[in-house]
Design a protein around this motif. Structure first.
Motif, mmCIF file in Angstrom:
data_model
loop_
_atom_site.group_PDB
_atom_site.id
_atom_site.type_symbol
_atom_site.label_atom_id
_atom_site.label_comp_id
_atom_site.label_asym_id
_atom_site.label_seq_id
_atom_site.Cartn_x
_atom_site.Cartn_y
_atom_site.Cartn_z
ATOM 1 N N TYR A 10 1.805 -2.762 -2.380
ATOM 2 C CA TYR A 10 2.446 -2.803 -3.635
ATOM 3 C C TYR A 10 1.381 -2.096 -4.436
ATOM 4 O O TYR A 10 0.148 -2.367 -4.378
ATOM 5 C CB TYR A 10 2.832 -4.317 -4.051
ATOM 6 N N LYS A 13 2.721 -11.366 -8.206
ATOM 7 C CA LYS A 13 3.661 -10.902 -7.231
ATOM 8 C C LYS A 13 4.704 -10.145 -8.012
ATOM 9 O O LYS A 13 5.888 -9.814 -7.803
ATOM 10 C CB LYS A 13 4.510 -11.983 -6.599
ATOM 11 N N ASP A 70 3.022 -3.270 3.711
ATOM 12 C CA ASP A 70 3.634 -3.618 2.659
ATOM 13 C C ASP A 70 3.039 -3.456 1.347
ATOM 14 O O ASP A 70 2.640 -4.432 0.737
ATOM 15 C CB ASP A 70 3.885 -5.215 3.220
ATOM 16 N N GLU A 108 0.163 -7.369 -9.223
ATOM 17 C CA GLU A 108 0.510 -7.973 -8.027
ATOM 18 C C GLU A 108 -0.056 -9.423 -8.184
ATOM 19 O O GLU A 108 0.167 -10.312 -7.103
ATOM 20 C CB GLU A 108 0.036 -7.237 -6.790
ATOM 21 N N ARG A 155 0.280 -6.440 1.027
ATOM 22 C CA ARG A 155 0.955 -8.105 1.044
ATOM 23 C C ARG A 155 0.694 -8.387 2.605
ATOM 24 O O ARG A 155 0.565 -9.724 2.645
ATOM 25 C CB ARG A 155 2.257 -8.191 0.746
ATOM 26 N N SER A 156 0.466 -7.618 3.540
ATOM 27 C CA SER A 156 0.103 -7.685 4.765
ATOM 28 C C SER A 156 -1.382 -7.289 4.941
ATOM 29 O O SER A 156 -1.334 -6.058 5.439
ATOM 30 C CB SER A 156 1.162 -7.022 5.748
#
Length: 528
Positions: free
Chosen positions: A400, A303, A398, A300, A391-392
């Motif tokens: 990952y 991304k 969200d 990540e 990611r939030s």
């Protein structure tokens, strides 16, 4: 893998990827494509790097396709290593040896995604050597070495795809040509297992000849194939061929066993790989450790994390904010008992108002301590892949998974040396290798293999050790088939079914629409 691509190159890469998705030959669903990109592509170092990045991306997609196919093939079907609970898509049926449910047949039974990777490999192998060297000199000084590095990795990736194809389906079409127009591609029948395995061997040798040991920069470590990656794949190929060429025989082909032995020696001698310190054990599965030989980048940080990573399906709410209290996958108590249990005691359970057996587990083993939790609850949890990034971040939504997919690593190679010793009848050497790794991982003395044991006894200890060290790394099913240790662990795979090659997957019937030369996997004829 992450490669910086200029916007113009990125646009051309997108076109090339579209082309590769539709030009794989008639084993796939195809549509005509207007291949007009050659005039602007294959002109620079950036074009070559972009094509290679696209190739790795396609490989990652193939291995993570539909419920993480890599782990479904290599772990889930082994039945007693992790449990899939029902949610309506029938995925859990594969754990009982039934590969015929429509969801599974049309997804996991479909090999198209591997042929998309192979098509890209074929294109790179054809196009890169033909690039005018003058176009590349402005960016690099050693054009020949650069081309070898790109093409060598394409040979490795193609070899890996064919290795997956032959392990999953046995026989598979062999396509080695790159076609500008898919309508000109011939229909191909399935080649024999022997022919597919020979193709893997040939491609590995070509990759080895073109690639070098080590990495030019740290960004390439483990996530780009090098000579060590190709040798590791070749070692697995030799042992698979040694024992799986003839399912009716338990006698390995000793020439291939010897080839595997010398191949692994090359990895151990020249690879520069080192065991991870116990204190850093958990970080090994985030990625790019000193043990890693080849892995798929899913970090990540770039991304490239996965919102459907295998680890997320094991995590309850205490480890994953968006999860339920009862995740779909869990670790069966039988796995923990078989691999880490030694003795126990009867204790009184006030809630159940009954005496229950409390198994003693090897809590000194770093693999048990770091990989598993909630072990006394009905659904124990696997934490091997639990590097979750939201990611939030403020709302913890969200999520990952930022754990790379490890395909080959040092301990895998070291343990294969024990398997080789057992095929040679040397139980004492095999036990020594097993015990060395157990001590390195901090195992209790109760779990030390007896060096005076028989080959059969030590072989059982060997598959237990593979099951501990490489848990949820896509190896266990193939290990149990190769060593003929499947019956204690895979309830659905009887000796009769094994000898009929009933461990292979059927081919998705939709593939027959575009290729009249295809035939169904022999065991599944008349069953689908």
């Amino acid at each position: 893998m992450q490669v910086k691509i200029l916007p113009a190159v990125s646009a051309v890469l997108a076109a090339l990827l579209i082309f590769c998705f539709t030009s794989c030959n008639k084993v796939l669903n195809q549509e005509p494509v207007n291949s007009t990109y050659d005039g602007v592509f294959w002109k620079s170092v950036g074009d070559c790097n972009a094509a290679l990045a696209g190739n790795y991306s396609l490989l990652r997609d193939a291995l993570t396709y539909k419920s993480n196919s890599y782990y479904m093939y290599g772990d889930a079907v082994a039945q007693n290593y992790f449990t899939i609970q029902y949610t309506g898509d029938a995925l859990e049926y594969i754990q009982g040896g039934d590969f015929t449910q429509n969801y599974n047949l049309n997804s996991l039974g479909n090999w198209s995604r591997f042929y998309k990777v192979i098509a890209m490999c074929n294109t790179i192998i054809k196009k890169v050597p033909a690039i005018d060297d003058k176009l590349l000199y402005k960016d690099i000084s050693d054009v020949a070495a650069f081309k070898d590095k790109i093409v060598g990795q394409a040979f490795f990736i193609r070899a890996y795809c064919y290795f997956m194809l032959t392990r999953v389906w046995g026989e598979a079409p062999i396509e080695l040509e790159a076609y500008d127009n898919p309508l000109t591609a011939p229909q191909l029948e399935r080649s024999s297992r022997v022919a597919v395995m020979k193709q893997v061997e040939d491609d590995c040798h070509k990759a080895i000849a073109m690639l070098s040991w080590g990495y030019e920069n740290t960004a390439e470590q483990a996530v780009m194939a090098n000579k060590g990656s190709a040798y590791a794949l070749l070692a697995h190929l030799y042992l698979w061929r040694a024992t799986m060429t003839d399912a009716t025989s338990n006698a390995p082909i000793m020439q291939d066993v010897q080839h595997a032995d010398t191949t692994i020696d090359a990895v151990l001698t020249y690879g520069g790989y080192n065991f991870t310190d116990t204190a850093n054990y958990s970080r090994m599965f985030i990625g790019r450790s000193s043990e890693s030989i080849f892995e798929i980048n899913m970090s990540e940080d770039n991304k490239e994390g996965s919102f459907e990573g295998i680890g997320l399906f094991f995590l309850p709410t205490q480890y994953l904010a968006t999860a339920t209290t009862n995740p779909r996958y869990y670790v069966p108590k039988r796995y923990l008992d078989d691999h880490y249990g030694f003795g126990g005691e009867w204790v009184w359970d006030e809630d159940a108002y009954a005496w229950i057996w409390n198994t003693f587990y090897d809590s000194t083993d770093v693999r048990f301590r770091h990989n598993f939790t909630n072990i006394r609850q009905p659904h124990p949890v696997c934490l091997k892949y639990s590097n979750v990034v939201y990611r939030s971040a403020q709302t913890k939504t969200d999520p990952y998974l930022s754990n790379n997919m490890i395909l080959f690593r040092l301990s895998d190679m070291v343990l294969l040396k024990a398997e080789i010793a057992l095929y040679k009848g040397d139980a004492a050497t095999a036990a020594g290798i097993i015990n060395d790794l157990r001590k390195r991982r901090g195992a209790n003395e109760e779990h030390i293999a007896d060096p005076s044991g028989t080959v059969e006894d030590v072989m059982y200890e060997y598959v237990l050790e593979r099951g501990k060290e490489l848990y949820l790394e896509g190896h266990v099913y193939w290990d149990l088939l190769r060593t003929r240790q499947y019956e204690p662990f895979i309830g659905w795979l009887t000796e009769s079914r094994f000898k009929q090659s009933g461990y292979y997957w059927p081919v998705d019937p939709t593939l027959f629409r575009d290729n009249l030369k295809l035939s169904q996997t022999s065991y599944w004829k008349g069953k689908i």
